[in-house]
Design a protein around this motif. Sequence first.
Motif, PDB file in Angstrom:
ATOM      1  N   MET A   1     -54.613 -16.088  42.000  1.00  0.00           N
ATOM      2  CA  MET A   1     -53.263 -15.690  42.095  1.00  0.00           C
ATOM      3  C   MET A   1     -52.057 -16.653  41.602  1.00  0.00           C
ATOM      4  N   GLU A   2     -51.155 -16.410  40.621  1.00  0.00           N
ATOM      5  CA  GLU A   2     -50.167 -17.124  40.119  1.00  0.00           C
ATOM      6  C   GLU A   2     -49.178 -17.821  41.243  1.00  0.00           C
ATOM      7  N   ARG A   3     -48.865 -18.943  40.911  1.00  0.00           N
ATOM      8  CA  ARG A   3     -47.890 -19.561  41.705  1.00  0.00           C
ATOM      9  C   ARG A   3     -46.676 -18.749  41.754  1.00  0.00           C
ATOM     10  N   PRO A   4     -46.126 -18.544  43.023  1.00  0.00           N
ATOM     11  CA  PRO A   4     -44.718 -17.765  42.988  1.00  0.00           C
ATOM     12  C   PRO A   4     -43.603 -18.717  42.389  1.00  0.00           C
ATOM     13  N   THR A  52     -51.579 -30.556  45.485  1.00  0.00           N
ATOM     14  CA  THR A  52     -52.393 -29.506  45.240  1.00  0.00           C
ATOM     15  C   THR A  52     -52.430 -29.133  43.686  1.00  0.00           C
ATOM     16  N   PRO A  53     -53.624 -28.772  43.165  1.00  0.00           N
ATOM     17  CA  PRO A  53     -53.549 -28.485  41.774  1.00  0.00           C
ATOM     18  C   PRO A  53     -53.279 -27.176  41.542  1.00  0.00           C
ATOM     19  N   GLY A  54     -52.089 -26.934  40.698  1.00  0.00           N
ATOM     20  CA  GLY A  54     -51.415 -25.878  40.156  1.00  0.00           C
ATOM     21  C   GLY A  54     -50.072 -25.849  40.864  1.00  0.00           C
ATOM     22  N   ASP A  55     -49.694 -26.797  41.697  1.00  0.00           N
ATOM     23  CA  ASP A  55     -48.531 -26.807  42.700  1.00  0.00           C
ATOM     24  C   ASP A  55     -47.401 -27.812  41.738  1.00  0.00           C
ATOM     25  N   LYS A  56     -48.247 -28.690  41.090  1.00  0.00           N
ATOM     26  CA  LYS A  56     -47.625 -29.726  40.221  1.00  0.00           C
ATOM     27  C   LYS A  56     -48.180 -29.889  38.942  1.00  0.00           C
ATOM     28  N   ALA A  57     -47.217 -30.217  38.064  1.00  0.00           N
ATOM     29  CA  ALA A  57     -47.975 -30.504  36.647  1.00  0.00           C
ATOM     30  C   ALA A  57     -48.954 -31.691  36.593  1.00  0.00           C
ATOM     31  N   VAL A  59     -51.145 -34.167  38.958  1.00  0.00           N
ATOM     32  CA  VAL A  59     -52.123 -34.286  40.399  1.00  0.00           C
ATOM     33  C   VAL A  59     -52.818 -35.654  40.202  1.00  0.00           C
ATOM     34  N   ILE A  60     -52.609 -36.525  40.966  1.00  0.00           N
ATOM     35  CA  ILE A  60     -53.207 -37.805  41.027  1.00  0.00           C
ATOM     36  C   ILE A  60     -54.653 -37.675  41.992  1.00  0.00           C
ATOM     37  N   VAL A  61     -54.363 -37.371  43.327  1.00  0.00           N
ATOM     38  CA  VAL A  61     -55.343 -36.978  44.016  1.00  0.00           C
ATOM     39  C   VAL A  61     -55.225 -35.460  44.607  1.00  0.00           C
ATOM     40  N   PRO A  62     -56.134 -34.836  43.985  1.00  0.00           N
ATOM     41  CA  PRO A  62     -56.195 -33.208  44.563  1.00  0.00           C
ATOM     42  C   PRO A  62     -56.374 -32.934  45.905  1.00  0.00           C
ATOM     43  N   VAL A  63     -55.555 -32.203  46.809  1.00  0.00           N
ATOM     44  CA  VAL A  63     -56.156 -31.775  47.893  1.00  0.00           C
ATOM     45  C   VAL A  63     -55.536 -30.389  48.232  1.00  0.00           C
ATOM     46  N   PRO A  64     -56.329 -29.745  49.301  1.00  0.00           N
ATOM     47  CA  PRO A  64     -56.029 -28.436  49.670  1.00  0.00           C
ATOM     48  C   PRO A  64     -54.628 -28.213  50.156  1.00  0.00           C
ATOM     49  N   GLY A  65     -54.172 -27.006  49.552  1.00  0.00           N
ATOM     50  CA  GLY A  65     -52.991 -26.660  49.986  1.00  0.00           C
ATOM     51  C   GLY A  65     -52.262 -26.817  51.526  1.00  0.00           C
ATOM     52  N   THR A  66     -53.133 -26.982  52.785  1.00  0.00           N
ATOM     53  CA  THR A  66     -52.917 -27.331  53.942  1.00  0.00           C
ATOM     54  C   THR A  66     -52.302 -28.602  53.998  1.00  0.00           C
ATOM     55  N   VAL A  67     -52.844 -29.400  53.179  1.00  0.00           N
ATOM     56  CA  VAL A  67     -52.452 -30.960  53.167  1.00  0.00           C
ATOM     57  C   VAL A  67     -51.013 -30.999  52.645  1.00  0.00           C
ATOM     58  N   THR A  68     -50.687 -30.113  51.472  1.00  0.00           N
ATOM     59  CA  THR A  68     -49.344 -30.179  50.918  1.00  0.00           C
ATOM     60  C   THR A  68     -48.167 -29.664  51.861  1.00  0.00           C
ATOM     61  N   ILE A  69     -48.766 -28.510  52.789  1.00  0.00           N
ATOM     62  CA  ILE A  69     -47.841 -28.095  53.626  1.00  0.00           C
ATOM     63  C   ILE A  69     -47.622 -28.949  54.797  1.00  0.00           C
ATOM     64  N   LEU A  70     -48.589 -29.643  55.258  1.00  0.00           N
ATOM     65  CA  LEU A  70     -48.427 -30.699  56.142  1.00  0.00           C
ATOM     66  C   LEU A  70     -47.325 -31.779  55.724  1.00  0.00           C
ATOM     67  N   ARG A 108     -43.287 -17.967  50.941  1.00  0.00           N
ATOM     68  CA  ARG A 108     -44.143 -17.573  49.796  1.00  0.00           C
ATOM     69  C   ARG A 108     -45.225 -18.719  49.354  1.00  0.00           C
ATOM     70  N   ARG A 109     -44.574 -19.746  49.074  1.00  0.00           N
ATOM     71  CA  ARG A 109     -45.285 -20.876  48.325  1.00  0.00           C
ATOM     72  C   ARG A 109     -46.369 -21.270  49.311  1.00  0.00           C
ATOM     73  N   TRP A 110     -46.176 -21.489  50.685  1.00  0.00           N
ATOM     74  CA  TRP A 110     -47.021 -21.543  51.565  1.00  0.00           C
ATOM     75  C   TRP A 110     -48.125 -20.896  51.831  1.00  0.00           C
ATOM     76  N   ARG A 111     -47.741 -19.349  51.592  1.00  0.00           N
ATOM     77  CA  ARG A 111     -49.002 -18.429  51.435  1.00  0.00           C
ATOM     78  C   ARG A 111     -49.868 -18.704  50.368  1.00  0.00           C
ATOM     79  N   TRP A 112     -49.209 -18.808  49.324  1.00  0.00           N
ATOM     80  CA  TRP A 112     -49.955 -19.270  47.925  1.00  0.00           C
ATOM     81  C   TRP A 112     -50.659 -20.441  48.401  1.00  0.00           C
ATOM     82  N   LEU A 113     -50.190 -21.353  48.730  1.00  0.00           N
ATOM     83  CA  LEU A 113     -51.011 -22.777  48.696  1.00  0.00           C
ATOM     84  C   LEU A 113     -52.180 -22.659  49.758  1.00  0.00           C
ATOM     85  N   LEU A 114     -52.129 -21.606  50.939  1.00  0.00           N
ATOM     86  CA  LEU A 114     -53.261 -21.496  51.838  1.00  0.00           C
ATOM     87  C   LEU A 114     -54.195 -20.540  51.013  1.00  0.00           C
ATOM     88  N   ARG A 115     -53.913 -19.822  50.267  1.00  0.00           N
ATOM     89  CA  ARG A 115     -54.862 -18.577  49.449  1.00  0.00           C
ATOM     90  C   ARG A 115     -55.782 -19.501  48.832  1.00  0.00           C
TER      91      ARG A 115
END
Length: 116
Positions: A1-4, A52-57, A59-70, A108-115
Amino acid sequence: MERPDDRIASALRFAAELVAWVATPWALSAYSWLLAVLAVVVLIGLPTVFSTPGDKAQVIVPVPGTVTILLVLLQLAAAVIAAWSAWPVYAAVLVSLLVAITLVTERRRWRWLLRG
């Protein structure tokens, strides 16, 4: 799914982050200059290093979307708590309003990050 497309959400999130970066050390400086400096390092450093990969151009240390949301929630909470602690009521109300609007626009971004 593409980043919103989240240009408005990104601008609001950045404004709230700026408030956190200013208000948190301001509030903590009354207790300790070391805590104030540490707060800036944490608030700016953690989201810079962990993303989170795909959220930023880059990524130094990749983490799941939940970490970015936190990490975003940490910034938003810091902005509100520090504003109420250090600033006049009218400023804290404006910061609280900014954070509330940011929370709505981030959905919308957080739904994308969680998916992820």
